[in-house]
Design an enzyme around this catalytic site. Structure first.
Site, PDB file in Angstrom:
ATOM      1  N   GLY A   1       0.644  -1.157  -0.215  1.00  0.00           N
ATOM      2  CA  GLY A   1      -0.457  -0.392   0.136  1.00  0.00           C
ATOM      3  C   GLY A   1       0.610   0.816   0.065  1.00  0.00           C
ATOM      4  O   GLY A   1       2.192   1.725  -0.115  1.00  0.00           O
TER       5      GLY A   1
ATOM      6  N   GLY B   1       3.097   3.487   1.192  1.00  0.00           N
ATOM      7  CA  GLY B   1       3.220   3.058   3.177  1.00  0.00           C
ATOM      8  C   GLY B   1       4.119   4.984   3.010  1.00  0.00           C
ATOM      9  O   GLY B   1       4.961   4.657   3.941  1.00  0.00           O
TER      10      GLY B   1
ATOM     11  N   LYS C   1       5.509  11.797  -2.801  1.00  0.00           N
ATOM     12  CA  LYS C   1       6.039  10.336  -2.134  1.00  0.00           C
ATOM     13  C   LYS C   1       7.496  11.473  -1.152  1.00  0.00           C
ATOM     14  O   LYS C   1       7.902  11.885  -1.761  1.00  0.00           O
ATOM     15  CB  LYS C   1       6.915  10.400  -4.000  1.00  0.00           C
TER      16      LYS C   1
ATOM     17  N   GLY D   1       8.711   5.165   6.210  1.00  0.00           N
ATOM     18  CA  GLY D   1       7.819   6.662   5.403  1.00  0.00           C
ATOM     19  C   GLY D   1       8.180   7.632   4.764  1.00  0.00           C
ATOM     20  O   GLY D   1       7.962   8.545   3.660  1.00  0.00           O
TER      21      GLY D   1
ATOM     22  N   ARG E   1       4.376  13.986  -7.314  1.00  0.00           N
ATOM     23  CA  ARG E   1       4.469  13.140  -8.707  1.00  0.00           C
ATOM     24  C   ARG E   1       2.914  13.425  -9.260  1.00  0.00           C
ATOM     25  O   ARG E   1       1.722  13.857  -8.787  1.00  0.00           O
ATOM     26  CB  ARG E   1       4.558  11.870  -8.455  1.00  0.00           C
TER      27      ARG E   1
ATOM     28  N   ARG F   1      -1.892   0.743  -9.922  1.00  0.00           N
ATOM     29  CA  ARG F   1      -1.656  -0.748 -10.203  1.00  0.00           C
ATOM     30  C   ARG F   1      -2.568  -1.655 -10.748  1.00  0.00           C
ATOM     31  O   ARG F   1      -3.429  -2.030  -9.713  1.00  0.00           O
ATOM     32  CB  ARG F   1      -0.371  -0.784  -8.895  1.00  0.00           C
TER      33      ARG F   1
ATOM     34  N   ASP G   1       3.152  -4.424  -8.923  1.00  0.00           N
ATOM     35  CA  ASP G   1       2.375  -2.897  -7.475  1.00  0.00           C
ATOM     36  C   ASP G   1       3.609  -2.239  -8.049  1.00  0.00           C
ATOM     37  O   ASP G   1       3.384  -0.807  -7.346  1.00  0.00           O
ATOM     38  CB  ASP G   1       3.396  -3.417  -6.050  1.00  0.00           C
ATOM     39  N   ASN G   2       4.604  -2.342  -9.445  1.00  0.00           N
ATOM     40  CA  ASN G   2       4.926  -0.755  -9.863  1.00  0.00           C
ATOM     41  C   ASN G   2       4.189  -0.783 -11.041  1.00  0.00           C
ATOM     42  O   ASN G   2       5.412  -0.224 -11.898  1.00  0.00           O
ATOM     43  CB  ASN G   2       6.251  -1.000  -9.566  1.00  0.00           C
TER      44      ASN G   2
ATOM     45  N   ASP H   1       6.431   4.168 -10.969  1.00  0.00           N
ATOM     46  CA  ASP H   1       7.097   3.970  -9.272  1.00  0.00           C
ATOM     47  C   ASP H   1       9.058   3.305  -9.883  1.00  0.00           C
ATOM     48  O   ASP H   1       9.923   2.118  -9.882  1.00  0.00           O
ATOM     49  CB  ASP H   1       6.959   2.835  -8.812  1.00  0.00           C
TER      50      ASP H   1
HETATM   51  P1  AMP Z   1       8.761   0.400  -3.895  1.00  0.00           P
HETATM   52  O1  AMP Z   1      10.388  -0.347  -3.355  1.00  0.00           O
HETATM   53  O2  AMP Z   1       9.063   1.701  -3.405  1.00  0.00           O
HETATM   54  O3  AMP Z   1       7.847  -0.180  -4.919  1.00  0.00           O
HETATM   55  O4  AMP Z   1       8.179  -0.024  -2.425  1.00  0.00           O
HETATM   56  C1  AMP Z   1       7.249  -1.078  -2.340  1.00  0.00           C
HETATM   57  C2  AMP Z   1       6.110  -0.892  -0.976  1.00  0.00           C
HETATM   58  O5  AMP Z   1       7.170  -0.965   0.631  1.00  0.00           O
HETATM   59  C3  AMP Z   1       5.443  -0.498  -1.438  1.00  0.00           C
HETATM   60  O6  AMP Z   1       4.076  -0.670  -0.356  1.00  0.00           O
HETATM   61  C4  AMP Z   1       6.259   1.219   0.062  1.00  0.00           C
HETATM   62  O7  AMP Z   1       4.795   1.771   0.143  1.00  0.00           O
HETATM   63  C5  AMP Z   1       6.845   0.358   1.085  1.00  0.00           C
HETATM   64  N1  AMP Z   1       8.300   1.120   1.315  1.00  0.00           N
HETATM   65  C6  AMP Z   1       9.276   1.598   0.445  1.00  0.00           C
HETATM   66  N2  AMP Z   1       9.493   2.094   0.913  1.00  0.00           N
HETATM   67  C7  AMP Z   1       9.313   2.416   2.089  1.00  0.00           C
HETATM   68  C8  AMP Z   1       9.976   3.418   3.574  1.00  0.00           C
HETATM   69  N3  AMP Z   1      10.531   4.131   3.654  1.00  0.00           N
HETATM   70  N4  AMP Z   1       8.301   3.605   4.063  1.00  0.00           N
HETATM   71  C9  AMP Z   1       7.330   2.572   4.349  1.00  0.00           C
HETATM   72  N5  AMP Z   1       6.892   2.468   3.075  1.00  0.00           N
HETATM   73  C10 AMP Z   1       7.779   1.758   2.629  1.00  0.00           C
HETATM   74 MG    MG Z   2       5.951   0.446  -5.452  1.00  0.00          MG
END
Ligand code: AMP
Ligand code: MG
Length: 480
Positions: free
Chosen positions: A86, A88, A109, A122, A172, A179, A248-249, A258
């Protein structure tokens, strides 16, 4: 003209998201603002001072009319289903209707923790934020469907990644934050009424022309397959490695989405893995077309409650043909070759094989070929590269001259597709290094450069040539 917010996603069922506000960063400041994109959104860039942008989009007192939320989605990561995904660290701030009638998501983001952060902070760091900000403009400049970015913000707040790194945020902008993983969430959690509602929302918003189709869901899937095949064909034609093609991307409108450890390859290397953590090479350059098909199969699985299995399978079987047609059409156009369909497939494959063998630079080689300039080390760094290429060159010249009446226009089209500048990792790295020292000029200079990548700029001539030796040592990871 100012923003015209109309937040449709926020009116959908409450369990699809969590309403959540950004958690501001310490001393947030503007690094760069994308004025041409602002204009495209119908805004007057002069109205938006840095402090106004910071307060409007990154503070607790957001611009009136925004209604921020974190979306729930899931997805397959490196082939394994993860139900706990989700937004995050990102928030859909709201939707803006531009004067031309388009609807744009504004997404922040790096906005702080949400219900979906699990144990993470986050945040997004400056390094990855600069890379996303620049590459989305670079992709747009090349005519590759992509999310955009209106602004990037820096801060005096630090978090641990590769050591302590400064936090940043990217605003963004894209019509779509939905997705493949949004569909997977409702399918695997057995919320099939929600699945249908999501499909209806997607069709109404992105594919209204299919509302009257015999099976609108099937028509939607067919279009997603077509756009995704086309997208990955463009990636392959420019030597672009996405790096993390998890479902998810994957955008449901077929945009590059993403960005993480992406790479435009300096040297054409089919096995190239952009993400150091991808030990198996699942998302290696040459695997991207089949990984996209894998992702489309995962999407098909989650659409089973809406579309008969045989219909989905039939559409998916057509993927390879769509991909090959798109890829060879694009390569033909870039090489100024005449013809249609898979014509010149062999010639193009031979070109790519030679480049791979010799360590050539795809984008430079194509541009120099079309401009009839000496190829130099663009076709490879191995001794005897020019000799190895000479037979192919004869065949290429012969193929190019085959329909003389269209040659000039083909060359013009090719030039419009062949960049003088691609956003190489080392260029990002230089901009990041300066930015970490508080100097943002290079971010802005590169933004201007990649926006019009086919235009030669004398002051930026160095970026048109061979990358420096240290570029080969750059390692990228998922940690962003
Ligand atoms: P990503 O690698 O950016 O595509 O993220 C994959 C998943 O991890 C998604 O659900 C993001 O929301 C979560 N996520 C990635 N980095 C963080 C972070 N620093 N804090 C919280 N959630 C994250
Ligand atoms: Mg992602």
């Amino acid at each position: 003209m100012s923003f015209n917010f109309d937040n449709s996603y926020a009116t959908l069922p409450e369990h699809w998201f969590e309403k959540s506000k950004p958690t501001p960063l310490k001393d947030t400041h503007l690094i760069s603002f994308n004025a041409p994109l602002a204009q495209q959104l119908g805004l007057n860039p002069c109205d938006w001072t840095p402090s106004k942008l910071v307060s409007a989009f990154t503070s607790e007192t957001l611009l009136e009319g925004l209604d921020p939320l974190a979306m729930k989605y899931t997805g397959h990561q490196f082939g394994v289903y993860n139900p706990d995904l989700g937004d995050g660290r990102g928030l859909l701030l709201g939707e803006h209707l531009s004067p031309d009638g388009l609807r744009w998501d504004l997404h922040l983001k790096g906005a702080g923790q949400t219900r979906y952060s699990r144990f993470a902070d986050g945040r997004a760091v400056l390094r990855s934020s600069i890379r996303e900000f620049l590459v989305s403009e670079a992709m747009h400049g090349l005519g590759i469907p992509t999310t955009r970015a209106l602004a990037i913000f820096g801060s005096e707040q630090y978090t641990m990644r590769n050591g302590a790194e400064p936090c940043a945020m990217v605003l963004r902008v894209t019509p779509c934050h939905i997705r493949f993983g949004h569909f997977e969430y409702f399918y695997y959690s057995r919320q099939h009424d929600d699945l249908q509602l999501l499909a209806d929302y997607v069709i109404e918003r992105y594919y209204p022309e299919f509302q009257q189709a015999t099976n609108p869901y099937l028509a939607m899937y067919q279009e997603v397959v077509k756009r995704s095949a086309n997208l990955v064909a463009l990636w392959q034609s420019y030597g672009f490695v996405h790096g993390v093609m998890n479902t998810d991307n994957m955008s449901i409108i077929g945009e590059s989405f993403d960005y993480g450890p992406f790479t435009f390859m300096d040297r054409y290397e089919p096995d190239h893995i952009a993400n150091k953590n991808d030990h198996q090479g699942r998302y290696a350059f040459s695997n991207q077309p089949s990984m996209m098909q894998w992702n489309l199969a995962a999407l098909a699985q989650s659409l089973l409650p809406l579309i008969p299995k045989e219909e989905l399978e039939k559409v998916l079987e057509g993927y390879a043909e769509l991909y090959f047609n798109a890829f060879y059409a694009q390569m033909r156009a870039r090489l100024a070759l005449p013809g249609s369909g898979l014509e010149h497939r062999e010639l193009i494959d031979q070109f790519l094989n030679l480049l791979a063998e010799l360590g050539g630079d795809l984008n430079r080689a194509i541009r120099l070929l079309v401009e009839e300039q000496p190829l130099g080390d663009a076709i490879g760094i191995q001794e005897g590269a020019a000799d190895a290429f000479s037979d192919w060159l004869v065949r290429y010249q012969e193929a190019k001259q085959r329909e003389p009446s269209s040659l000039n226009s083909r060359v013009e089209t090719a030039k419009s597709k062949n960049p003088v500048y691609t956003l190489r990792n080392y260029m990002c790295q230089e901009a990041i290094r300066d930015a970490q020292d508080g100097d943002y000029r290079k971010v802005n200079d590169l933004l201007a450069l990649v926006r019009e990548p086919t235009k030669f700029s004398k002051s930026m001539a160095e970026y048109a040539g061979t990358p420096p030796d240290w570029a080969a040592g750059i390692m990228l990871t998922c940690s962003s």
